[in-house]
Design a protein around this motif. Structure first.
Motif, short mmCIF file in Angstrom:
data_model
loop_
_atom_site.label_atom_id
_atom_site.label_comp_id
_atom_site.label_asym_id
_atom_site.label_seq_id
_atom_site.Cartn_x
_atom_site.Cartn_y
_atom_site.Cartn_z
N ALA A 212 0.82 -1.22 0.00
CA ALA A 212 0.00 0.00 0.00
C ALA A 212 0.86 1.26 0.00
CB ALA A 212 -0.94 0.00 1.20
N SER A 213 2.11 1.17 -0.39
CA SER A 213 3.02 2.30 -0.60
C SER A 213 3.58 2.84 0.71
CB SER A 213 2.36 3.43 -1.39
OG SER A 213 1.60 4.28 -0.54
N ALA A 214 4.52 3.76 0.56
CA ALA A 214 5.17 4.40 1.71
C ALA A 214 4.33 5.50 2.33
CB ALA A 214 6.52 4.96 1.28
N ALA A 215 3.12 5.72 1.81
CA ALA A 215 2.26 6.77 2.34
C ALA A 215 1.71 6.43 3.72
CB ALA A 215 1.10 7.02 1.37
N CYS A 216 1.78 5.16 4.11
CA CYS A 216 1.19 4.73 5.38
C CYS A 216 2.08 5.11 6.57
CB CYS A 216 0.96 3.23 5.36
SG CYS A 216 -0.15 2.67 4.06
N ASP A 217 1.51 4.98 7.78
CA ASP A 217 2.24 5.32 9.00
C ASP A 217 3.22 4.22 9.42
OD1 ASP A 217 0.94 7.89 9.72
OD2 ASP A 217 -0.86 6.65 9.89
#
Length: 278
Positions: A212-217
């Motif tokens: 789910a990409s590096a956008a997550c926490d």
């Protein structure tokens, strides 16, 4: 008795993970046994006893066949091997869908019999009400949206989710509902970067991505995948080792040594003690 005090290692708590929203990224990996958990424990914030153990350990083709007893057994092992990380245990397929009372009884059994601190559920349409029921009764819950492995028999395959507008909206709403119900964090699996970013920015709970990409926490991977134990891994996996090849070479060398009678050698052999001289 030693005068030096032994350092007490305190486990990371659910509130500490929740407080990491927008801060230092959360490091999570799956764990299924005590020795591996002990190796990973100093480096991970969360160890997830995932129902992926059905495929990664037991050779199943999906997670559907995993039982509550299997999760408890592996959860007990991980708790024995770890001291620092927050330990979360997946509730397997069929253990929480029939109603809130069933979910509560099984979640309590997991926590009591393992000593773990939280459970994880895949957040279908009816699940937020169950999450709320559990949280109100003292059971910390991690949610899971996007690709839901326990729904393989409905979906037909493990494929990325949220690429079409209707599905995008449904997953976003599911994330909102899961967080609003009281989940302390939400795993986002197998979705496009834009949707993962939108969910992470929209909800007050930390998100943990897998595909789910590096956008997550934070991030999670199935440990045998990232260690290179299988011939094939999903697109989102980065292999940090090639243990399949390393183990193969080690076993090949051992087999050759046994067949050539090079193992065991004298240094690896016990001999009778000589009698003491008079």
């Amino acid at each position: 008795m030693s005068s030096q005090k032994q350092e007490v290692v305190k486990r990371i708590t659910v509130p500490e993970i929740t407080a990491r929203k927008g801060g230092e990224p959360i490091v999570m990996l799956t764990a299924y046994d005590a020795p591996t958990a002990a190796i990973m424990d100093p480096h991970c914030d969360v160890l997830l006893v995932g129902d992926s153990l059905g495929m990664a350990v037991h050779g199943m083709t999906s997670t559907v066949g995993v039982t509550l007893e299997m999760m408890i057994l592996h959860g007990q092992a991980v708790m024995r091997g770890s001291k620092r990380a927050l330990v979360v245990i997946d509730m397997p397929f069929g253990s929480y869908e029939a109603g809130v009372e069933q979910a509560y009884a099984n979640a309590v059994r997991i926590l009591k019999e393992t000593g773990a601190q939280a459970v994880k559920v895949e957040s279908g349409p009816e699940v937020p009400a169950t999450i709320e029921y559990l949280v109100k009764r003292g059971v910390p819950v991690m949610g899971h949206v996007g690709l839901l492995p326990q729904s393989i028999n409905i979906d037909g395959s493990f494929k990325a989710k949220g690429r079409e507008a209707a599905e995008h909206a449904r997953i976003l709403q599911s994330a909102h509902d899961t967080a609003d119900a009281g989940a302390f964090s939400v795993v986002i699996e197998g979705v496009a970067e834009g949707l993962a970013r939108e969910i992470t920015e929209a909800i007050a709970r930390p998100t943990i991505g897998i595909g789910a990409s590096a956008a997550c926490d934070g991030q999670v991977l199935v440990t045998p995948d990232m260690l290179g134990m299988f011939d094939w891994t999903p697109k989102f996996v980065r292999k940090y080792a090639d243990l399949r090849a390393e183990i193969g070479r080690a076993v090949e060398t051992y087999a050759a040594d046994v067949r050539a009678r090079r193992f065991p050698a004298e240094v690896e052999t016990y001999f009778s003690k000589k009698s003491a001289l008079p």
